[in-house]
Design a protein around this motif. Structure first.
Motif, PDB file in Angstrom:
ATOM      1  N   ALA A 279       7.883  -2.325   5.323  1.00 50.45           N
ATOM      2  CA  ALA A 279       6.732  -1.630   5.902  1.00 50.45           C
ATOM      3  C   ALA A 279       5.621  -1.457   4.877  1.00 50.45           C
ATOM      4  N   ALA A 280       4.431  -1.145   5.385  1.00 48.52           N
ATOM      5  CA  ALA A 280       3.260  -0.979   4.518  1.00 48.52           C
ATOM      6  C   ALA A 280       2.855   0.485   4.434  1.00 48.52           C
ATOM      7  N   LEU A 281       2.113   0.810   3.408  1.00 52.46           N
ATOM      8  CA  LEU A 281       1.488   2.121   3.267  1.00 52.46           C
ATOM      9  C   LEU A 281       0.025   2.004   3.661  1.00 52.46           C
ATOM     10  N   ARG A 282      -0.498   3.080   4.206  1.00 57.70           N
ATOM     11  CA  ARG A 282      -1.915   3.114   4.565  1.00 57.70           C
ATOM     12  C   ARG A 282      -2.686   3.838   3.460  1.00 57.70           C
ATOM     13  N   PHE A 283      -3.721   3.182   2.973  1.00 59.09           N
ATOM     14  CA  PHE A 283      -4.562   3.748   1.923  1.00 59.09           C
ATOM     15  C   PHE A 283      -5.958   3.985   2.506  1.00 59.09           C
ATOM     16  N   THR A 284      -6.430   5.220   2.409  1.00 59.07           N
ATOM     17  CA  THR A 284      -7.786   5.539   2.835  1.00 59.07           C
ATOM     18  C   THR A 284      -8.609   5.888   1.599  1.00 59.07           C
ATOM     19  N   PHE A 285      -9.548   5.024   1.277  1.00 55.42           N
ATOM     20  CA  PHE A 285     -10.407   5.222   0.106  1.00 55.42           C
ATOM     21  C   PHE A 285     -11.708   5.882   0.580  1.00 55.42           C
ATOM     22  N   ALA A 286     -11.979   7.079   0.047  1.00 62.93           N
ATOM     23  CA  ALA A 286     -13.166   7.829   0.456  1.00 62.93           C
ATOM     24  C   ALA A 286     -13.897   8.346  -0.779  1.00 62.93           C
TER      25      ALA A 286
END
Length: 379
Positions: A279-286
């Motif tokens: 599975a993958a991880l979700r990365f939110t760059f803000a």
């Protein structure tokens, strides 16, 4: 044959020539180590038609001679000898090894069946041993471990006029490293070497001041040789054309985030605990930082916020954690720049490019580049 040799020198030499022997050789002969005692010098070598290893050490030679013995058994014995001079002799019954109060007897193998070692001659170049070892460790991690497509199980070396290039891919990521070297090549030559072999060479020669890399042609065969500190490894080249993956790298990446490597690695390792292996991880760059999110089986979840700086608009992407950790671990810097590329589909982020930075505000170092995206080369 009869000689006396320092215990540590003998053990290191045997370990070196055995390292690249196949676990299950197609013939027992190809699992052998040849020992040659000449005037004041002891030579050990192995060769399985794919890779060869040879080294020389000083020894007190009482009687010259040559013998072939089982390599892995010799290595087990050499590693466990007591701290005392090693006495080796050959008689009608076989090879006798004495060290302190320990004594071993080994049967010999037929020398006439052992393949002739490749002669190392050709155009060459020279590179720092430490720099070469670092470059190999950075790039080899991206090579494929599946034998379905042998051409991508290797690292493609570009033996250039003033630069040595290393490239590897497994279709999901591409790692590229460039380093300076002293070269005799008048034009670049490509040499595709098995990643496992190159990794062992990097480890073995990392402490050498220089490593000489020679492109060798023997009739219709092509191979590459690595030489340093009285040690030489040769490797046949993988047949086939390496894919032109370097064209996948973007010419510019104005949109990027900069993160501290240690914080990113620790966060990824914590958050990935709850997800399945693939599975993958979700990365939110803000603008105010980066958020990692994971949703695992049976409603297990995890998230973590870490500091980062962002150039450009906010963006969310999903990446396999181990592939990201491999790239970040190969950066060898305190900070990593994660740059975002564009695609024709605005809703589908393109590959991400990882490079090194010495600080949050410093410019990137492009000597090592790591491009990551699931199914990168499948399109």
């Amino acid at each position: 044959m009869k000689f006396v040799v320092n215990r540590d020198l003998f053990s290191d030499a045997v370990s070196f020539v055995v390292k690249l022997l196949p676990q299950r050789p197609t013939s027992p002969i190809l699992g052998g180590v040849m020992i040659e005692a000449t005037d004041g010098q002891l030579s050990l070598s192995s060769f399985d038609y794919e890779t060869s290893s040879r080294t020389n050490v000083k020894a007190e030679i009482d009687e010259i001679g040559t013998v072939l013995v089982q390599g892995r058994l010799l290595n087990e014995i050499a590693n466990r000898l007591p701290m005392a001079p090693v006495e080796v002799s050959l008689d009608d019954a076989g090879v006798q090894i004495r060290c302190g109060s320990a004594s071993f007897h080994l049967p010999t193998m037929p020398l006439e069946q052992f393949p002739k070692l490749p002669e190392v001659s050709g155009v060459s170049g020279k590179v720092s041993g430490q720099a070469f070892a670092e470059a190999v460790s950075q790039v080899a991690v991206a090579a494929s471990r599946e034998d379905v497509a042998p051409v991508i199980t290797g690292v493609n070396l570009t033996l250039g006029t003033d630069e040595l290039g290393l490239v590897a891919t497994d279709r999901y990521r591409v790692a590229v490293r460039q380093l300076e070297w002293e070269s005799e090549f008048s034009e670049p030559v490509s040499a595709l070497v098995t990643a496992k072999t190159l990794s062992e060479v990097g480890k073995a020669f990392g402490s050498a001041e220089h490593v000489t890399i020679t492109y060798v042609t023997i009739e219709e065969r092509h191979l590459v040789a690595f030489t340093a500190n009285n040690r030489t490894v040769t490797s046949n080249l993988i047949a086939g054309k390496f894919p032109p993956v370097e064209r996948l790298f973007p010419s510019e990446t104005p949109r990027y985030a900069v993160l501290q490597v240690s914080e990113l690695v620790d966060a990824v390792r914590r958050v990935q605990i709850v997800i399945e292996r693939e599975a993958a991880l979700r990365f939110t760059f803000a603008q105010d930082g980066t958020t990692l999110e994971a949703i695992g089986s049976e409603q297990a979840q995890a998230s973590e916020d870490i500091d980062s700086t962002l150039q450009g608009d906010d963006i969310a992407i999903s990446l396999k954690p181990q592939f990201l950790l491999d790239g970040v671990g190969a950066i060898h810097a305190e900070f990593v720049r994660i740059a975002f590329t564009n695609t024709d589909n605005p809703s589908k982020p393109g590959p991400v490019l990882l490079t090194a930075q010495t600080s949050r505000d410093a410019g990137e170092s492009a000597s090592f580049r790591y491009l990551l995206q699931p199914n990168l080369l499948m399109r």
